[in-house]
Design a protein around this motif. Structure first.
Motif, PDB file in Angstrom:
ATOM      1  N   ASP A  51      26.249  74.857 142.526  1.00 53.71           N
ATOM      2  CA  ASP A  51      26.799  76.226 142.473  1.00 53.71           C
ATOM      3  C   ASP A  51      28.277  76.240 142.878  1.00 53.71           C
ATOM      4  O   ASP A  51      29.078  76.978 142.298  1.00 53.71           O
ATOM      5  CB  ASP A  51      26.012  77.158 143.409  1.00 53.71           C
ATOM      6  CG  ASP A  51      24.595  77.450 142.921  1.00 53.71           C
ATOM      7  OD1 ASP A  51      24.371  77.506 141.695  1.00 53.71           O
ATOM      8  OD2 ASP A  51      23.702  77.616 143.781  1.00 53.71           O
ATOM      9  N   ILE A  52      28.618  75.459 143.899  1.00 52.04           N
ATOM     10  CA  ILE A  52      30.020  75.363 144.329  1.00 52.04           C
ATOM     11  C   ILE A  52      30.860  74.784 143.195  1.00 52.04           C
ATOM     12  O   ILE A  52      31.918  75.317 142.843  1.00 52.04           O
ATOM     13  CB  ILE A  52      30.139  74.490 145.606  1.00 52.04           C
ATOM     14  CG1 ILE A  52      29.504  75.213 146.802  1.00 52.04           C
ATOM     15  CG2 ILE A  52      31.594  74.136 145.893  1.00 52.04           C
ATOM     16  CD1 ILE A  52      29.346  74.340 148.056  1.00 52.04           C
ATOM     17  N   GLU A  73      22.266  70.699 150.095  1.00 52.50           N
ATOM     18  CA  GLU A  73      21.208  71.132 149.183  1.00 52.50           C
ATOM     19  C   GLU A  73      21.774  71.027 147.771  1.00 52.50           C
ATOM     20  O   GLU A  73      22.839  71.586 147.484  1.00 52.50           O
ATOM     21  CB  GLU A  73      20.789  72.562 149.547  1.00 52.50           C
ATOM     22  CG  GLU A  73      19.494  73.027 148.895  1.00 52.50           C
ATOM     23  CD  GLU A  73      19.728  73.566 147.485  1.00 52.50           C
ATOM     24  OE1 GLU A  73      19.060  73.071 146.557  1.00 52.50           O
ATOM     25  OE2 GLU A  73      20.589  74.446 147.329  1.00 52.50           O
ATOM     26  N   GLU A  74      21.084  70.312 146.915  1.00 52.53           N
ATOM     27  CA  GLU A  74      21.629  69.987 145.589  1.00 52.53           C
ATOM     28  C   GLU A  74      22.023  71.226 144.787  1.00 52.53           C
ATOM     29  O   GLU A  74      23.028  71.219 144.071  1.00 52.53           O
ATOM     30  CB  GLU A  74      20.616  69.151 144.793  1.00 52.53           C
ATOM     31  CG  GLU A  74      20.563  67.696 145.230  1.00 52.53           C
ATOM     32  CD  GLU A  74      21.940  67.049 145.337  1.00 52.53           C
ATOM     33  OE1 GLU A  74      22.731  67.175 144.377  1.00 52.53           O
ATOM     34  OE2 GLU A  74      22.249  66.445 146.389  1.00 52.53           O
ATOM     35  N   GLY A  75      21.202  72.282 144.886  1.00 50.16           N
ATOM     36  CA  GLY A  75      21.486  73.494 144.118  1.00 50.16           C
ATOM     37  C   GLY A  75      22.815  74.117 144.509  1.00 50.16           C
ATOM     38  O   GLY A  75      23.642  74.434 143.650  1.00 50.16           O
ATOM     39  N   ILE A  76      23.044  74.271 145.803  1.00 48.56           N
ATOM     40  CA  ILE A  76      24.282  74.945 146.227  1.00 48.56           C
ATOM     41  C   ILE A  76      25.493  74.066 145.914  1.00 48.56           C
ATOM     42  O   ILE A  76      26.585  74.579 145.610  1.00 48.56           O
ATOM     43  CB  ILE A  76      24.236  75.361 147.721  1.00 48.56           C
ATOM     44  CG1 ILE A  76      25.283  76.464 147.989  1.00 48.56           C
ATOM     45  CG2 ILE A  76      24.514  74.201 148.660  1.00 48.56           C
ATOM     46  CD1 ILE A  76      25.000  77.762 147.316  1.00 48.56           C
TER      47      ILE A  76
END
Lengths: 137, 137, 137
Positions: free
Chosen positions: B62-63, B56-59
């Protein structure tokens, strides 16, 4: 299937120390006679770690600095209610991880050009142990 | 006991990149013919990592943001006395860990519903390698 | 070569919980009949971890405090654009690592004196799974 087990003992002079154990792991693989398989290298204490990285003094100090920033040595851990003073060492062990698995190919550790195996002591000056277990054939 | 070894090569366009390699690992398991066992997926360079998490692009961003907060890219590493500029990449590799072990059950990767395997490049724009080793029967 | 696979299910009452699963892993090793080998214990969800450390309430809270400092629960994750609120749980899983490998020697988990295996739930209150896979002979 074959397996081979060996234990390394450490008793460092300083509280925190980083010790290159690549040749000892390589030696264990040789003794095992295993040509294709996996080697587990795992700290048997909860205040030490095993990692793979560079044998370069600067980066070793950088790793230590980062760990000290993220989980500083100091008095403010709940764990210290037990009388211990090594709360930081438990947390550093969690962050670095306490183990690695190394591939064995054609009877050798199959590592990249700069990969070296390190024992990371976070609460030394006592006898501590690492297990090496080779599995394969 | 059977074993099967394969190497993946990467040469990313950007310094940091996160690449989903699940299908390549799945393919290696298929080629191995192994039905029950373990697969090691391990970066062979000390400035890269392997992890299991969400596609998932968001996570993923976030990482990257977390790693950049904990071990920022920048000039202030002792490792840079060697002429390198990638001290942060070594530290990010330590934090993410450079490897995972995946279970193989009935000839397939035995992963949970959202688990995907990622190659995390922290110092790209050069040829770098990952080892996949399947062990089992 | 033998292998043995078992799944553990969790459904915690609280969002974050740390559960000692050492005896369940020990039990799986016994059932496997394997005397020399390796056990993989791996979370099958991307918001949980597995680690080895101390069965001491203080240090468990210290681990939680550190993870909350490094990857705080809160609204500001890009992952939340998907409607989720558990970005922190993904990051905590990355930091703790989602798996461990334990050595099996003479039919027992070959752990050090204080080593206990923990399931770390970072986004509970739903059914989640862990795989235990023993490989050896």
């Amino acid at each position: 299937m074959k397996s081979y087990t060996e234990y390394l003992w450490f008793n460092t002079a300083r509280r925190r120390e980083y010790i290159n154990i690549t040749s000892q792991v390589e030696e264990a693989v040789k003794k095992s006679g295993i040509k294709e398989g996996l080697v587990l290298v795992s700290a048997m204490h909860i205040t030490a770690g095993i990692y793979v990285n560079d044998a370069e003094e600067g980066i070793i100090q950088d790793i230590d600095n980062m760990l000290e920033k993220l989980a500083p040595f100091g008095p403010d851990y709940l764990h210290h209610r037990t009388g211990e003073d090594n709360g930081d060492a438990h947390l550093k062990s969690i962050l670095v991880h306490h183990q690695v698995i190394l591939p064995v190919t054609s009877g050798r550790l199959d590592l990249g050009p700069w990969q070296q195996v390190y024992y990371a002591e976070f609460d030394g000056r006592r006898r501590k142990r690492v297990i090496i277990k080779v599995l394969g054939e």
